[in-house]
Design a protein around this motif. Structure first.
Motif: not given
Length: 322
Positions: A31-32, A56, A213-214
């Motif tokens: 994730t980013e 996260t 957060s995805p």
């Protein structure tokens, strides 16, 4: 020969870019938020601190790093700690074992994951990660580690006692030593809190909010907001990755204390006010018994005592109030 040179070049890039290592070896796209953590750790001597909401992927990122460092660096030590054995063994070490099992066959064969260690085959005593539970009565948990390449991993750092960090400071004098701390920000005092506030200029401070957060389901966020409200400290900590307005064990919220320090006090506001006393009794512990005096908005410590029994404190307090 060409294949050998190509492999050496690949490992050099792995060493310099933990993000590339994760993408190549585990076949995942972080994730980013995880990308920012991996990129921050890439710099030798990096000091990275992450406050995070729940779920996260911070522990996953720590597991990736615990495998990356011993594999990619000679003379490598990775001491890992957390405030409880459960957090260390059942959470972090279980995550390390999961990602080790997902490595390509060749990489998986180069690494052995044991109950409290990660070892590189053929370099078991020079390239490894080790688990050490951080307890106040065991401040040497992170002490005594020396290597050309050193990285401390500290999970749930908000609950790690300050003496653990103080004992580790000596090892951080190594030029290439890295430190990675992650935690739900539950406490408003201590080493982890300071790394995001007073000492933030010494760290790369990151925040992982569940909103960004995805990996976190919208249902969890909505449920927390409905149950506690978006202004509640539990929502701030578990969802936003923000420190609470007051520690969960704190009587007076930090905002009230800071607001009190900004109030302007005029002498005529307390000249005719009643004098009040407050007493915080400590008995024989490490803390002190403190007698405070307040008149209007003026407050000050009148006197303190150490290691006094209750009757002695009562007698001395009465004497102060006469």
């Amino acid at each position: 020969m060409e294949d050998r040179e190509s492999l050496i070049a690949e490992f050099r890039r792995f060493r310099d870019e933990p993000l590339y290592f994760v993408q190549s070896v585990f076949g995942v796209n972080p994730t980013e938020q995880q990308r920012k953590l991996l990129e921050a750790v890439a710099r030798p001597g990096a000091r990275v601190t992450v406050r995070s909401g729940h779920g996260t992927g911070k522990t996953t990122a720590l597991a990736w790093l615990a495998l990356w460092h011993p594999i990619c660096f000679e003379d490598s030590r990775v001491p890992c700690t957390a405030p409880t054995g459960h957090q260390l063994q059942s959470v972090l070490w279980a995550e390390i074992a999961k990602w080790h099992s997902r490595m390509p066959d060749w990489f998986r064969r180069q690494v052995t994951v044991q109950a409290d260690q990660v070892k590189v085959r053929g370099a078991e005593y020079s390239q490894f990660a080790v688990a050490r539970t951080a307890r106040k009565e065991n401040p040497e948990a992170l002490q005594g580690f020396h290597a050309e390449n050193l990285m401390f991993i500290i999970d749930e750092a908000s609950g790690v006692p300050d003496p653990i960090f103080q004992a580790a400071e000596g090892a951080l004098s190594t030029p290439n030593a890295r430190v990675v701390m992650t935690s739900n920000p539950t406490q408003t005092t201590g080493y982890f809190y300071d790394s995001h506030n007073r000492d933030r200029n010494l760290w790369v401070p990151l925040r992982f909010s569940c909103l960004d957060s995805p990996l976190v389901s919208p249902e969890y966020i909505e449920r927390m907001a409905t149950k506690y409200s978006e202004d509640h400290d539990i929502y701030r900590v578990r969802v936003l990755g923000e420190f609470p307005s007051a520690s969960f064990q704190q009587l007076i919220p930090r905002e009230l204390a800071e607001e009190a320090t900004r109030r302007h006090l005029r002498k005529d506001e307390y000249d005719f006010a009643a004098i009040l006393f407050g007493l915080d009794v400590a008995r024989y512990g490490d803390c002190k018994t403190v007698l405070a005096e307040r008149q209007g908005l003026r407050a000050a410590i009148r006197r303190w005592w150490a290691k006094r029994d209750t009757m002695t404190v009562a007698d001395q307090t009465a004497g102060e109030m006469i």
